[in-house]
Design an enzyme around this catalytic site. Structure first.
Site, PDB file in Angstrom:
ATOM      1  N   ASP A 139       0.815  -1.210   0.000  1.00 31.60           N
ATOM      2  CA  ASP A 139       0.000   0.000   0.000  1.00 31.60           C
ATOM      3  C   ASP A 139       0.857   1.273   0.000  1.00 31.60           C
ATOM      4  OD1 ASP A 139      -2.765   1.046   0.486  1.00 31.60           O
ATOM      5  OD2 ASP A 139      -1.750   1.898   2.248  1.00 31.60           O
ATOM      6  N   ALA A 148       4.009   1.634  -0.850  1.00 28.41           N
ATOM      7  CA  ALA A 148       4.803   1.733  -2.082  1.00 28.41           C
ATOM      8  C   ALA A 148       3.953   2.312  -3.206  1.00 28.41           C
ATOM      9  CB  ALA A 148       5.330   0.352  -2.452  1.00 28.41           C
ATOM     10  N   LYS A 149       2.743   1.787  -3.326  1.00 27.72           N
ATOM     11  CA  LYS A 149       1.850   2.205  -4.410  1.00 27.72           C
ATOM     12  C   LYS A 149       1.392   3.653  -4.233  1.00 27.72           C
ATOM     13  CE  LYS A 149      -2.279   0.495  -3.835  1.00 27.72           C
ATOM     14  NZ  LYS A 149      -3.282  -0.551  -3.671  1.00 27.72           N
ATOM     15  N   ASP A 202       0.731   4.883  16.726  1.00 19.29           N
ATOM     16  CA  ASP A 202       0.614   5.132  15.284  1.00 19.29           C
ATOM     17  C   ASP A 202       0.952   6.586  14.929  1.00 19.29           C
ATOM     18  OD1 ASP A 202      -0.111   4.285  12.646  1.00 19.29           O
ATOM     19  OD2 ASP A 202      -2.007   5.361  12.846  1.00 19.29           O
ATOM     20  N   HIS A 206       4.964  11.091  15.011  1.00 17.08           N
ATOM     21  CA  HIS A 206       4.716  12.355  14.292  1.00 17.08           C
ATOM     22  C   HIS A 206       4.556  13.547  15.250  1.00 17.08           C
ATOM     23  CE1 HIS A 206       4.288   9.612  11.082  1.00 17.08           C
ATOM     24  NE2 HIS A 206       2.992   9.419  11.129  1.00 17.08           N
ATOM     25  N   ASP A 261      -1.990  37.029   8.993  1.00 16.18           N
ATOM     26  CA  ASP A 261      -2.244  35.764   8.337  1.00 16.18           C
ATOM     27  C   ASP A 261      -1.301  35.524   7.160  1.00 16.18           C
ATOM     28  OD1 ASP A 261      -3.303  33.595   7.022  1.00 16.18           O
ATOM     29  OD2 ASP A 261      -5.362  34.305   7.055  1.00 16.18           O
TER      30      ASP A 261
HETATM   31  N1  LIG Z   1       0.323   2.520   4.115  1.00 17.75           N
HETATM   32  C1  LIG Z   1       0.558   3.706   4.656  1.00 17.75           C
HETATM   33  O1  LIG Z   1      -0.138   4.687   4.382  1.00 17.75           O
HETATM   34  C2  LIG Z   1       1.687   3.901   5.614  1.00 17.75           C
HETATM   35  C3  LIG Z   1       2.543   2.846   5.928  1.00 17.75           C
HETATM   36  N2  LIG Z   1       3.612   3.065   6.754  1.00 17.75           N
HETATM   37  C4  LIG Z   1       4.540   1.969   7.076  1.00 17.75           C
HETATM   38  O2  LIG Z   1       5.102   1.472   5.890  1.00 17.75           O
HETATM   39  C5  LIG Z   1       5.310   0.070   5.976  1.00 17.75           C
HETATM   40  C6  LIG Z   1       4.581  -0.614   4.846  1.00 17.75           C
HETATM   41  O3  LIG Z   1       3.209  -0.316   4.959  1.00 17.75           O
HETATM   42  P1  LIG Z   1       2.121  -0.847   3.922  1.00 17.75           P
HETATM   43  O4  LIG Z   1       2.615  -0.717   2.533  1.00 17.75           O
HETATM   44  O5  LIG Z   1       0.843  -0.218   4.291  1.00 17.75           O
HETATM   45  O6  LIG Z   1       2.067  -2.376   4.309  1.00 17.75           O
HETATM   46  P2  LIG Z   1       1.501  -3.614   3.513  1.00 17.75           P
HETATM   47  O7  LIG Z   1       0.694  -4.417   4.470  1.00 17.75           O
HETATM   48  O8  LIG Z   1       0.857  -3.204   2.238  1.00 17.75           O
HETATM   49  O9  LIG Z   1       2.844  -4.442   3.261  1.00 17.75           O
HETATM   50  C7  LIG Z   1       3.788  -4.161   2.249  1.00 17.75           C
HETATM   51  C8  LIG Z   1       4.169  -5.454   1.566  1.00 17.75           C
HETATM   52  O10 LIG Z   1       4.831  -6.294   2.508  1.00 17.75           O
HETATM   53  C9  LIG Z   1       4.462  -7.653   2.320  1.00 17.75           C
HETATM   54  N3  LIG Z   1       3.840  -8.144   3.545  1.00 17.75           N
HETATM   55  C10 LIG Z   1       2.664  -7.779   4.103  1.00 17.75           C
HETATM   56  N4  LIG Z   1       2.443  -8.443   5.246  1.00 17.75           N
HETATM   57  C11 LIG Z   1       3.494  -9.272   5.416  1.00 17.75           C
HETATM   58  C12 LIG Z   1       3.860 -10.210   6.403  1.00 17.75           C
HETATM   59  N5  LIG Z   1       3.087 -10.433   7.462  1.00 17.75           N
HETATM   60  N6  LIG Z   1       5.021 -10.876   6.260  1.00 17.75           N
HETATM   61  C13 LIG Z   1       5.821 -10.638   5.214  1.00 17.75           C
HETATM   62  N7  LIG Z   1       5.513  -9.764   4.236  1.00 17.75           N
HETATM   63  C14 LIG Z   1       4.384  -9.084   4.334  1.00 17.75           C
HETATM   64  C15 LIG Z   1       3.475  -7.664   1.173  1.00 17.75           C
HETATM   65  O11 LIG Z   1       4.203  -7.952  -0.003  1.00 17.75           O
HETATM   66  P3  LIG Z   1       4.384  -9.410  -0.593  1.00 17.75           P
HETATM   67  O12 LIG Z   1       3.389 -10.303   0.037  1.00 17.75           O
HETATM   68  O13 LIG Z   1       4.196  -9.219  -2.058  1.00 17.75           O
HETATM   69  O14 LIG Z   1       5.776  -9.734  -0.242  1.00 17.75           O
HETATM   70  C16 LIG Z   1       2.975  -6.256   1.086  1.00 17.75           C
HETATM   71  O15 LIG Z   1       2.618  -5.899  -0.225  1.00 17.75           O
HETATM   72  C17 LIG Z   1       4.812  -0.335   7.362  1.00 17.75           C
HETATM   73  O16 LIG Z   1       5.892  -0.369   8.225  1.00 17.75           O
HETATM   74  C18 LIG Z   1       3.852   0.791   7.721  1.00 17.75           C
HETATM   75  O17 LIG Z   1       3.762   0.962   9.103  1.00 17.75           O
HETATM   76  C19 LIG Z   1       3.893   4.298   7.258  1.00 17.75           C
HETATM   77  C20 LIG Z   1       3.083   5.363   6.990  1.00 17.75           C
HETATM   78  C21 LIG Z   1       1.892   5.254   6.179  1.00 17.75           C
HETATM   79  O1  LIG Z   2       1.788   7.359   9.720  1.00 21.96           O
HETATM   80  C1  LIG Z   2       0.588   7.555   9.618  1.00 21.96           C
HETATM   81  O2  LIG Z   2       0.165   8.727   9.137  1.00 21.96           O
HETATM   82  C2  LIG Z   2      -1.119   8.826   8.542  1.00 21.96           C
HETATM   83  C3  LIG Z   2      -1.405  10.315   8.385  1.00 21.96           C
HETATM   84  O3  LIG Z   2      -0.484  10.859   7.479  1.00 21.96           O
HETATM   85  P1  LIG Z   2      -0.870  12.193   6.678  1.00 21.96           P
HETATM   86  O4  LIG Z   2       0.369  12.522   5.945  1.00 21.96           O
HETATM   87  O5  LIG Z   2      -2.014  11.830   5.797  1.00 21.96           O
HETATM   88  O6  LIG Z   2      -1.253  13.206   7.683  1.00 21.96           O
HETATM   89  C4  LIG Z   2      -2.170   8.136   9.385  1.00 21.96           C
HETATM   90  O7  LIG Z   2      -3.407   8.134   8.687  1.00 21.96           O
HETATM   91  C5  LIG Z   2      -1.743   6.705   9.618  1.00 21.96           C
HETATM   92  O8  LIG Z   2      -2.673   6.079  10.491  1.00 21.96           O
HETATM   93  C6  LIG Z   2      -0.378   6.650  10.243  1.00 21.96           C
HETATM   94  O9  LIG Z   2       0.091   5.299  10.214  1.00 21.96           O
END
Ligand SMILES: NC(=O)C1=CN([C@@H]2O[C@H](COP(=O)(O)OP(=O)(O)OC[C@H]3O[C@@H](n4cnc5c(N)ncnc54)[C@H](OP(=O)(O)O)[C@@H]3O)[C@@H](O)[C@H]2O)C=CC1
Ligand SMILES: O=C1O[C@H](COP(=O)(O)O)[C@@H](O)[C@H](O)[C@H]1O
Length: 513
Positions: A23, A25-26, A242, A247, A403
């Protein structure tokens, strides 16, 4: 070691995104990389390689990474996007087996030979459970000896002091501190980056930034949406881990720290660590927790209605807590941090409330407290609320503001995305906006005791309606820590052009009562 980028004048890295199917990355990493590429902030030679377990062919991968890129029909964007995608490839492999990393290494070497690149930036967009196996696999199989290695690690960095130390120790055994970039994306936000400049390059603020003038500081994060679909991840962490521990605490350190000795990354991070050291642990009697229930009209679901949330969970989706900085500058000034999901507004702001005027003529009924507000998002702005004479024949007062709204002041400039800012910093080797190990350690020290009590269910959690302002005890909580809501009906920014007229109307309405 000298970077190939430093030699040519522009950084050139192979950027390897681990967890490329996910998520973050995308939605963030690839759009930010493309933004940097589009605007010429990274070399056109940059190569991108995605890595994850999911099996997908290259067209699928390219489709996935361009999904959140905007304006792709504009001719320049389209041309650049085609080039960006042309230079992006994908390798599928496990996170705990050398075979996957060896395949990745082969692909890195292939693109390095082709583009004559020597430096590698690894971006771990992965769940924390695989940080260490991946860091290990990379070190064993993909660590270059011909150039620079840098590793960006996403939050959360642990669950508490002990797990964070374990993580830091494991990472520290593999990579030097100057190779590790722990990202807190709030440090890449324009208004957060502006705090140091505002404080240390304006005499007017420097002289009043202390307990003699400031009554309290409020740092607030409000989101309108609930956990929708992310409940599984969120439930393990809760809002304090979180958002607040990272933050909001980062914002607090920037507001609270002493002037760093220089703008060098280590001096800035030393100043941040020093202020954290002066903050005692949060105590449960100074915490207010909430969890959202259904909206009042019943149309929006409660936290517990989310299928990804365990039944009967007591995890907090709202938290407010008071912090104290025990040093000569801040003795007696509470810092209140508040964050919540499923609230009435989408807003992040810092509100520095000054003390009462305390003079007999302009007492607080006619001269409400000044407030300096730094609006982080949306509508970036800095405004100073102040009392003025209401235009007219009398001597009535009105709350108005100085402002600086970015949308009207900086019309031809765009505010860059936080991830663009930070990835670029990592590319150029600028670490001041990344979290150092000792900083992280201090942050967890402050939160760990109360988090453990929360985990054991020892801190009550109040239910608040989806779409409300939060738990009903919140106004009482902020008042307890010195915050005073203005009696006058002031609001920003919609009324900034008309507040005088509105105040006149309000006053004349009052006089008819
Ligand atoms: N999404 C967001 O908006 C934010 C995310 N983050 C942080 O960024 C990091 C990635 O988040 P996010 O992209 O949302 O996470 P995802 O759950 O989408 O995980 C990223 C990728 O990791 C692999 N994965 C998922 N779960 C597991 C598992 N249990 N064991 C091994 N591989 C796994 C999957 O790839 P595959 O199965 O193809 O290997 C998945 O596509 C986290 O640490 C999150 O806290 C920080 C701020 C915001
Ligand atoms: O790290 C995180 O931040 C988002 C909020 O980020 P923002 O840039 O949109 O303000 C939050 O929604 C998420 O729960 C948290 O993991």
């Amino acid at each position: 070691m000298t970077s190939s980028a430093e030699n040519s004048g522009q950084p050139v890295f192979t950027i390897i995104v681990l967890g490329a199917s996910g998520d973050l990355a995308k939605k963030k990493t690839f759009p930010a990389l493309f933004g940097l590429f589009l605007h010429g902030h990274i070399s056109p030679k940059t190569r991108i390689i995605g890595y994850a377990r999911t099996k997908m062919d290259r067209p699928d991968f390219l489709k996935r990474i361009s999904q959140h890129i905007k304006n792709t029909t504009a001719p320049k964007v389209k041309t650049m996007l085609d080039q960006f995608l042309d230079q992006s490839t994908y390798v599928s492999g496990a996170y705990d087996q050398d075979s996957g990393f060896l395949a990745l290494e082969q692909e890195i070497q292939r693109v390095e030979r082709e583009a004559k690149i020597y430096d590698r930036l690894f971006y771990m967009a992965l769940p924390p459970s695989v940080f260490i196996p991946v860091a290990n696999g990379l070190k064993r199989n993909c660590y270059t000896t011909k150039g620079i290695n840098r590793l960006i690690v996403e939050k959360p960095f642990g669950m508490d002091l002990e797990s964070s130390r374990t993580l830091s120790k494991a990472l520290g055994a593999l990579y030097r501190e100057d190779e590790i970039y722990r990202i807190d994306h709030y440090l890449g936000k324009e208004m957060v980056k502006n705090i140091m400049i505002l404080r240390f390059s304006n005499q007017i603020f420097g002289s009043c930034w202390n307990k003699d003038h400031i009554s309290n500081v409020q740092i607030t994060f409000r989101e309108k949406i609930g956990t929708e679909g992310r409940g599984g991840y969120f439930d393990e962490f809760g809002i304090m881990r979180d958002v607040m521990q990272n933050h909001l605490l980062q914002i607090l350190t920037l507001i609270g720290m002493e002037a760093p000795r220089s703008s060098n990354a280590e001096d800035i991070r030393d100043a941040k660590v020093n202020v954290l050291r002066a903050i005692p642990e949060v105590i449960e009697s100074e915490v207010l927790l909430g969890q959202y229930g259904k909206s009042e009209d019943g149309t929006m679901p409660s936290y517990l209605d989310d299928d990804t949330v365990p039944k009967g969970s007591k995890t907090a989706t709202f938290a407010a807590a008071a912090f104290h900085i025990n040093n000569p500058r801040w003795e007696g000034v509470p810092f209140v941090l508040k964050c919540g999901k499923a609230l009435d507004q989408q807003k992040v702001e810092i509100r520095i409330q000054f003390k009462d005027m305390g003079n007999a003529i302009f007492h607080k009924d006619v001269a409400a407290r000044n407030e300096l507000v730094i609006r982080v998002q949306p509508q970036e702005a800095v405004y100073l609320k102040m009392t003025q004479k209401l235009p007219g024949l009398g001597m009535d007062t009105v709350m108005s503001e100085l402002d600086l709204s970015y949308a009207s002041r900086f019309t031809n400039l765009t505010v860059p995305d936080a991830y663009e800012n930070l990835i670029l910093d990592a590319i150029v080797g600028e670490q001041s906006n990344f979290v150092r190990t000792d900083e992280l350690d201090e942050a967890w020290r402050i939160f760990t005791p109360v988090l453990h009590k929360i985990d054991r269910g020892l801190v009550p959690v109040e239910i608040y309606p989806y779409g409300s302002r939060g738990p009903k005890h919140l106004p009482e909580f902020v008042t307890r820590f010195g915050f005073e809501r203005h009696a006058q009906n002031y609001s920003w920014p919609e009324t900034s052009q008309t507040s005088v007229a509105q105040a006149v109307a309000a006053l004349s309405a009052d006089s008819k009562l």
